[in-house]
Design an enzyme around this catalytic site. Structure first.
Site, PDB file in Angstrom:
ATOM      1  N   GLU A  93       0.819  -1.199   0.000  1.00 54.62           N
ATOM      2  CA  GLU A  93       0.000   0.000   0.000  1.00 54.62           C
ATOM      3  C   GLU A  93       0.861   1.261   0.000  1.00 54.62           C
ATOM      4  OE1 GLU A  93      -3.967  -1.516   2.321  1.00 54.62           O
ATOM      5  OE2 GLU A  93      -2.208  -1.164   3.542  1.00 54.62           O
ATOM      6  N   CYS A 106       3.465   8.569   0.895  1.00 57.13           N
ATOM      7  CA  CYS A 106       4.146   7.614   1.776  1.00 57.13           C
ATOM      8  C   CYS A 106       4.187   6.274   1.050  1.00 57.13           C
ATOM      9  CB  CYS A 106       3.331   7.531   3.071  1.00 57.13           C
ATOM     10  SG  CYS A 106       3.891   6.281   4.222  1.00 57.13           S
ATOM     11  N   CYS A 113       7.535  -7.011   7.049  1.00 56.26           N
ATOM     12  CA  CYS A 113       8.698  -6.376   7.663  1.00 56.26           C
ATOM     13  C   CYS A 113       9.318  -7.360   8.643  1.00 56.26           C
ATOM     14  CB  CYS A 113       8.268  -5.106   8.405  1.00 56.26           C
ATOM     15  SG  CYS A 113       9.666  -4.153   9.079  1.00 56.26           S
ATOM     16  N   CYS A 117       8.558  -4.757  15.383  1.00 56.49           N
ATOM     17  CA  CYS A 117       8.215  -3.816  16.449  1.00 56.49           C
ATOM     18  C   CYS A 117       6.852  -4.218  17.018  1.00 56.49           C
ATOM     19  CB  CYS A 117       8.165  -2.384  15.911  1.00 56.49           C
ATOM     20  SG  CYS A 117       9.746  -1.832  15.256  1.00 56.49           S
ATOM     21  N   CYS A 120       3.487  -2.296  15.928  1.00 55.17           N
ATOM     22  CA  CYS A 120       3.228  -1.976  14.520  1.00 55.17           C
ATOM     23  C   CYS A 120       2.523  -3.133  13.835  1.00 55.17           C
ATOM     24  CB  CYS A 120       4.548  -1.662  13.815  1.00 55.17           C
ATOM     25  SG  CYS A 120       4.364  -1.355  12.046  1.00 55.17           S
ATOM     26  N   CYS A 363      -0.423   5.752  10.367  1.00 56.39           N
ATOM     27  CA  CYS A 363       0.866   5.127  10.685  1.00 56.39           C
ATOM     28  C   CYS A 363       0.649   3.789  11.370  1.00 56.39           C
ATOM     29  CB  CYS A 363       1.665   5.994  11.643  1.00 56.39           C
ATOM     30  SG  CYS A 363       1.941   7.641  11.066  1.00 56.39           S
TER      31      CYS A 363
END
Ligand code: SAH
Length: 372
Positions: A93, A106, A113, A117, A120, A363
Site C-alpha cells: 500500500e 508515503c 517487515c 516492532c 506496529c 501510521c
C-alpha cells in the site's frame, strides 16, 4: 531461461551500462530514461525519437514495468490509500496525504517487515520479500497518474508526515495539487533493510532526468539499523533521515523494538549525530506515544536529553490502535503536556493527527493484503 530486463530497476548510469553492453551509443540511455520517467512511456513503440529498428531490438531484451492501483480508498480527510497488486500476487500500500495543495506520498519498501516492532501492525507479519527498485518507483508513478486524472480537493489543517518544507529558503515553492511534493519511505517495511533496491529507487526519484524530485523532499525513515544508516549517508548524503525512536530507555526500547538489542540507543544516536545532513537540515525523530508506556513527562525529559546535541525535530504520533495489539492511545492531555514540554524548550515539534484513520491508512496500519 532468457528473461527480459526491467528497465525501471535501473538508474541512469546502470541503463547506460546496459545499453553500452548491447553496443548502443551512450546517449540512447538518456533518451530512454526520459521517455520512461518524464513521458511515462509504457512501451518502446512510444519512443518516437528512436529508430524503429532499435526500438524493436530493445523490446527483445527489455521491458518497462508498471503498477496500477487495484483499489483506491479516500478518507474523510482526503487521504488516499492505494492498494497495489504485485506480479507474484503479493500486495503493498501507499498513502497520499494532500494538505493545502501540497502532496506527500508515503510509499512501501517491503512486503511485510522483519523488524517485529511490537506496536506496529505491518511488523506483526513477517517479511515476505523486498520490493524491487521498480516496484518502489512505480508506486510513485501510479499515484502521479491518479493525481492528474483526479486532483484532490484543497484540504486544510493537519500536520504533514514530515515538514520538509523549509519554505523560507525555498524558491520553487509553487503549490500544485496534481504534483507529488514530498516522498516519505514510511509505508510498509524497513527501507534500510532493503538498501540495495531503495538506493537506486531514490537515485531515480532525485535524478533531474528521472522523477525530478528534490532530494530535500525525500525522507527515509528507519527503526535504527545503524550500519545501514552509515551506508545511506555515504551513498545518498542529501536525503532526509527520520528515526523511529519511540522509547527513551534501552530497557523499554529493547522490549518494543527488537532492533534495539543489536543497536542500542547510544549507537543509534551516534549514527544520527554523524549522518551527513547539509546546512540547516535536521534529523526527524518519530515518537509513537503509547498510553502509560512512554507518554510521561519523564519520557519527554529523557527524550530531550537524548537528542539535544543533534539538529532535531520531533514528530509525536499518538498510537493508532489496532486489533490484536494491547497498546493504547495516549490521552489528549498526555499528548498536549508532552508536546508543550518540548515546545517550551525550543524543540520543533509536530504532533501528527491520525490522518487516514477511517481507511486504515494511518501510521502503523498498513498491511496490504497480508493475513495471518
Ligand atoms: N520501518 C521504518 C518505516 C516505517 S515508518 C521505521 O520504523 O521508521 C512507520 C512509522 O509508524 C514508524 O515511526 C512507526 O514507529 C510508526 N508506527 C508503527 N505502528 C504504529 C501505530 N500503531 N500507531 C502509530 N504509529 C505507528
Amino acid at each position: 531461461m532468457n528473461e527480459k530486463t526491467d528497465l525501471k530497476n535501473m538508474t541512469l548510469s546502470a541503463l547506460e551500462q546496459f545499453l553500452q553492453g548491447q553496443g548502443k551509443e551512450r546517449f540512447r540511455a538518456l533518451q530512454v530514461f526520459k521517455w520512461i520517467y518524464q513521458q511515462d512511456a509504457h512501451g518502446f513503440e512510444e519512443m518516437t525519437n528512436i529508430s524503429k529498428a532499435l526500438r524493436s531490438e530493445l523490446a527483445e531484451t527489455a521491458f518497462i514495468s508498471n503498477l496500477q492501483a487495484e483499489a483506491i480508498e479516500e478518507g474523510s480527510d482526503g487521504t488516499r490509500k492505494y492498494l497495489f497488486n504485485l506480479e507474484d500476487g503479493n500486495s503493498v500500500e501507499s498513502v497520499l496525504i494532500p494538505i493545502e495543495g501540497r502532496n506527500t506520498l508515503c510509499i512501501s519498501s517491503q512486503v511485510g517487515c522483519a523488524m517485529a516492532c511490537e506496536f506496529c501492525l505491518t511488523g506483526t507479519f513477517k517479511l515476505t520479500r523486498n520490493l524491487s527498485a521498480s516496484e518502489i518507483v512505480n508506486q510513485i508513478m501510479a499515484v502521479k497518474r491518479d493525481l492528474v486524472r483526479n486532483p484532490p480537493a484543497l484540504q486544510t489543517g493537519g500536520a504533514a508526515l514530515v515538514e520538509n518544507d523549509d519554505d523560507e529558503n525555498d524558491y520553487g515553492n509553487e503549490v500544485s495539487p496534481t504534483a507529488i511534493r514530498n516522498i516519505v519511505l514510511m509505508g510498509m517495511g524497513e527501507p534500510l533493510h532493503n538498501l540495495d533496491n531503495v538506493i537506486p529507487a531514490i537515485q531515480i526519484m532525485i535524478d533531474g532526468n528521472g522523477l525530478q524530485l528534490s532530494n530535500r523532499r525525500v525522507t527515509v525513515s528507519t527503526c535504527g539499523l545503524v550500519p545501514e544508516m552509515e551506508r545511506l549517508g555515504r551513498e545518498i548524503p542529501n536525503v532526509n533521515l527520520a528515526v523511529s525512536l519511540n522509547a527513551t530507555t534501552d530497557e523499554l526500547r529493547n522490549r518494543i523494538m527488537p532492533v534495539n538489542r543489536s543497536y542500542p540507543l547510544k549507537e543509534l544516536l551516534k549514527a544520527c549525530r554523524e549522518f551527513p545532513l547539509p546546512g540547516r537540515r535536521k534529523v526527524t525523530f518519530e515518537y509513537v506515544m503509547m498510553g502509560g508506556v512512554n507518554d510521561s513527562l519523564d519520557d519527554a525529559k529523557r527524550l530531550l536529553k537524548l537528542i539535544c546535541d543533534i539538529p532535531n525535530k520531533v514528530n509525536l504520533i499518538p498510537f493508532n490502535e489496532h486489533e490484536g495489539c494491547d497498546f493504547k492511545a495516549p490521552t489528549q492531555a498526555a499528548v498536549d503536556a508532552f508536546h508543550k514540554y518540548l515546545i517550551d524548550r525550543h524543540v520543533t515539534v509536530i504532533t501528527r493527527d491520525s490522518r487516514g484513520g477511517d481507511i486504515s491508512a494511518a501510521c502503523g496500519q498498513l498491511k496490504g493484503k497480508l493475513s495471518k
